[in-house]
Each structure stands twice: as C-alpha cells, then as structure tokens.
Design an enzyme around this catalytic site. Structure first.
Site, PDB file in Angstrom:
ATOM      1  N   LYS A 179       0.617  -1.325   0.012  1.00  0.00           N
ATOM      2  CA  LYS A 179      -0.537  -0.752   0.140  1.00  0.00           C
ATOM      3  C   LYS A 179       0.816   1.190   0.505  1.00  0.00           C
ATOM      4  CE  LYS A 179      -4.058  -2.695   2.765  1.00  0.00           C
ATOM      5  NZ  LYS A 179      -4.922  -2.279   2.871  1.00  0.00           N
TER       6      LYS A 179
ATOM      7  N   TYR B  99     -12.845  -1.725  -3.997  1.00  0.00           N
ATOM      8  CA  TYR B  99     -12.719  -1.843  -2.393  1.00  0.00           C
ATOM      9  C   TYR B  99     -14.491  -1.659  -2.431  1.00  0.00           C
ATOM     10  CZ  TYR B  99      -8.477  -1.762  -0.414  1.00  0.00           C
ATOM     11  OH  TYR B  99      -6.897  -2.260  -0.107  1.00  0.00           O
TER      12      TYR B  99
ATOM     13  N   ASN C  28      -1.924  -0.006   6.862  1.00  0.00           N
ATOM     14  CA  ASN C  28      -1.267  -1.458   7.250  1.00  0.00           C
ATOM     15  C   ASN C  28      -0.359  -1.800   6.050  1.00  0.00           C
ATOM     16  OD1 ASN C  28      -3.748  -2.393   5.954  1.00  0.00           O
ATOM     17  ND2 ASN C  28      -4.908  -3.046   7.232  1.00  0.00           N
TER      18      ASN C  28
ATOM     19  N   HIS D  80      -2.380  -5.476   1.068  1.00  0.00           N
ATOM     20  CA  HIS D  80      -3.783  -6.587   0.983  1.00  0.00           C
ATOM     21  C   HIS D  80      -3.731  -7.723   0.950  1.00  0.00           C
ATOM     22  CE1 HIS D  80      -7.538  -7.287  -0.308  1.00  0.00           C
ATOM     23  NE2 HIS D  80      -6.862  -7.767  -1.512  1.00  0.00           N
TER      24      HIS D  80
ATOM     25  N   GLU E  56      -9.697 -10.848  -8.219  1.00  0.00           N
ATOM     26  CA  GLU E  56      -8.391  -9.895  -7.603  1.00  0.00           C
ATOM     27  C   GLU E  56      -7.444  -9.758  -8.901  1.00  0.00           C
ATOM     28  OE1 GLU E  56      -9.791  -9.159  -3.492  1.00  0.00           O
ATOM     29  OE2 GLU E  56      -7.499  -9.529  -3.414  1.00  0.00           O
TER      30      GLU E  56
HETATM   31  P1  ATP Z   1      -7.064  -6.110   2.737  1.00  0.00           P
HETATM   32  O1  ATP Z   1      -8.839  -6.387   2.728  1.00  0.00           O
HETATM   33  O2  ATP Z   1      -6.939  -4.694   2.642  1.00  0.00           O
HETATM   34  O3  ATP Z   1      -6.146  -7.223   2.967  1.00  0.00           O
HETATM   35  P2  ATP Z   1      -8.729  -6.666   5.674  1.00  0.00           P
HETATM   36  O4  ATP Z   1      -9.407  -8.240   4.459  1.00  0.00           O
HETATM   37  O5  ATP Z   1      -7.667  -6.710   6.886  1.00  0.00           O
HETATM   38  O6  ATP Z   1      -7.470  -6.294   4.828  1.00  0.00           O
HETATM   39  P3  ATP Z   1     -10.861  -5.441   5.644  1.00  0.00           P
HETATM   40  O7  ATP Z   1     -12.189  -5.809   6.357  1.00  0.00           O
HETATM   41  O8  ATP Z   1     -11.238  -6.277   4.158  1.00  0.00           O
HETATM   42  O9  ATP Z   1      -9.288  -5.629   6.558  1.00  0.00           O
HETATM   43  O10 ATP Z   1     -10.685  -3.638   5.621  1.00  0.00           O
HETATM   44  C1  ATP Z   1     -10.032  -3.792   4.260  1.00  0.00           C
HETATM   45  C2  ATP Z   1      -8.993  -2.305   4.204  1.00  0.00           C
HETATM   46  O11 ATP Z   1      -9.706  -1.088   4.394  1.00  0.00           O
HETATM   47  C3  ATP Z   1      -7.899  -2.771   5.838  1.00  0.00           C
HETATM   48  O12 ATP Z   1      -7.144  -3.543   5.378  1.00  0.00           O
HETATM   49  C4  ATP Z   1      -8.063  -1.010   5.765  1.00  0.00           C
HETATM   50  O13 ATP Z   1      -6.934  -0.232   5.516  1.00  0.00           O
HETATM   51  C5  ATP Z   1      -8.845  -0.199   6.176  1.00  0.00           C
HETATM   52  N1  ATP Z   1      -9.696  -0.468   7.017  1.00  0.00           N
HETATM   53  C6  ATP Z   1     -10.516  -1.799   7.615  1.00  0.00           C
HETATM   54  N2  ATP Z   1     -10.462  -1.347   9.338  1.00  0.00           N
HETATM   55  C7  ATP Z   1     -10.819  -0.195   9.025  1.00  0.00           C
HETATM   56  C8  ATP Z   1     -11.351   1.027   9.665  1.00  0.00           C
HETATM   57  N3  ATP Z   1     -12.432   0.399  10.709  1.00  0.00           N
HETATM   58  N4  ATP Z   1     -10.601   2.144  10.014  1.00  0.00           N
HETATM   59  C9  ATP Z   1     -10.148   2.487   9.387  1.00  0.00           C
HETATM   60  N5  ATP Z   1      -9.719   1.707   8.291  1.00  0.00           N
HETATM   61  C10 ATP Z   1     -10.507   0.263   7.883  1.00  0.00           C
HETATM   62 MG    MG Z   2     -10.136  -7.461   2.412  1.00  0.00          MG
END
Ligand code: ATP
Ligand code: MG
Length: 142
Positions: free
Chosen positions: A13, A53, A116, A119, A130
C-alpha cells in the site's frame, strides 16, 4: 493429503511505498514461502480504488480508504504457493496492527488500521477476481 498450490492477490500500500520498504516486505513474503509470480508498480485513480473496494462501499471508512489507496504508488502482486491465500494472511497479520501477531508484516510495518502496509485476498474466489482486476494472463510468470 494433496497439496493445494494457490494464487492470491497482494498489494503493498501507499504508506509502504512512501517509506521505501517494498523490498523488506517482499523479503517477508518470500521467506514465508510465497513466490512473487507477477508484480507491477501503479497508482490507482479514485475510480479504480472505488471499484476495487466496492465490497466496503457504505462502511464508515470507505471514503478515507479510497482516498488513501489512491494517494500514492502501490505494488500489485500475484503470489503463489501452498495455501497461498491463508498463508499470506498469516504473514500479513491482523488488519489492525495493534492486534497483529509478533513477526507479522502489519505488526512490524503498519502505521495504523488504515495505513496497514499490505492487502491480501481473503478467499481463493476473491483472489481470482482480484488478480483479473489487475493482471492479464501474459503478465503472470509462474
Ligand atoms: P485487506 O482487504 O486490505 O487485505 P483486511 O482484509 O484485513 O485488509 P478489510 O476488512 O477487508 O481488512 O478492510 C480493508 C481495508 O480497509 C483494511 O486493510 C484497512 O486498510 C481499511 N480498514 C478496515 N477497517 C478499518 C477501520 N475500522 N478504519 C479505517 N480503515 C479500515
Ligand atoms: Mg479484505
């Protein structure tokens, strides 16, 4: 038991490209048993980030997430290996670095729950979708 060689979509990211730590992250992926079989550096438009997203549209963090993901360059990657989807998510660690296990990418590199660093696809079905979002078959070199 048969081994399941899978593919998963990975993104390094904008927070990580900004800090020039893509090599350190790739090292974690390779050391963990994943092979990078496609990789490119791109910057998402706002529209592309919205589409990627889309499942999160309506969540309170969606607008911020789209802005963040289009704020700078990313590395998109196809990873291959045994149980690659689950293995990559283990190597990544929990979404919120506060909850991520020691030694995971997010524990060691993530700035926040949003920024974070990585992804990873959450199922083989989503991985296929994807991967097709970012790569044509000719760009994938196992
Ligand atoms: P990713 O899809 O990026 O691998 P993930 O599957 O662990 O991450 P998801 O629930 O799919 O988490 O959320 C997608 C992304 O949205 C997260 O990686 C993070 O960057 C962001 N995100 C998720 N929850 C929050 C939150 N509560 N506040 C801010 N950003 C968030
Ligand atoms: Mg995810």
């Amino acid at each position: 038991m048969r081994m399941t060689i899978e593919r998963t979509l990975s993104i390094i990211k904008p927070d990580a490209t900004r800090r020039n730590i893509t090599g350190a992250i790739n090292h974690r992926l390779e050391r963990g048993g994943l092979r990078i079989i496609a990789q490119k550096r791109i910057q998402l438009s706002q529209g592309q980030a919205e589409r990627f997203y889309e499942v999160h549209a309506g969540r309170p963090f969606y607008r911020d997430l789209v802005a963040f993901m289009s704020s700078g360059p990313i590395l998109v990657q196809v990873l291959e290996g045994e149980n690659a989807v689950v293995l990559n998510r283990e190597i990544m660690g929990a979404t919120d670095p506060v909850n991520a296990a020691p030694g995971t990418i997010r524990k060691d590199f993530a700035e926040s729950i949003e920024a974070n660093s990585v992804h990873g696809s959450d199922s083989p079905e989503n991985a296929e979708e994807e991967i097709a979002f970012f790569f044509s078959t000719i760009e994938i070199c196992p």
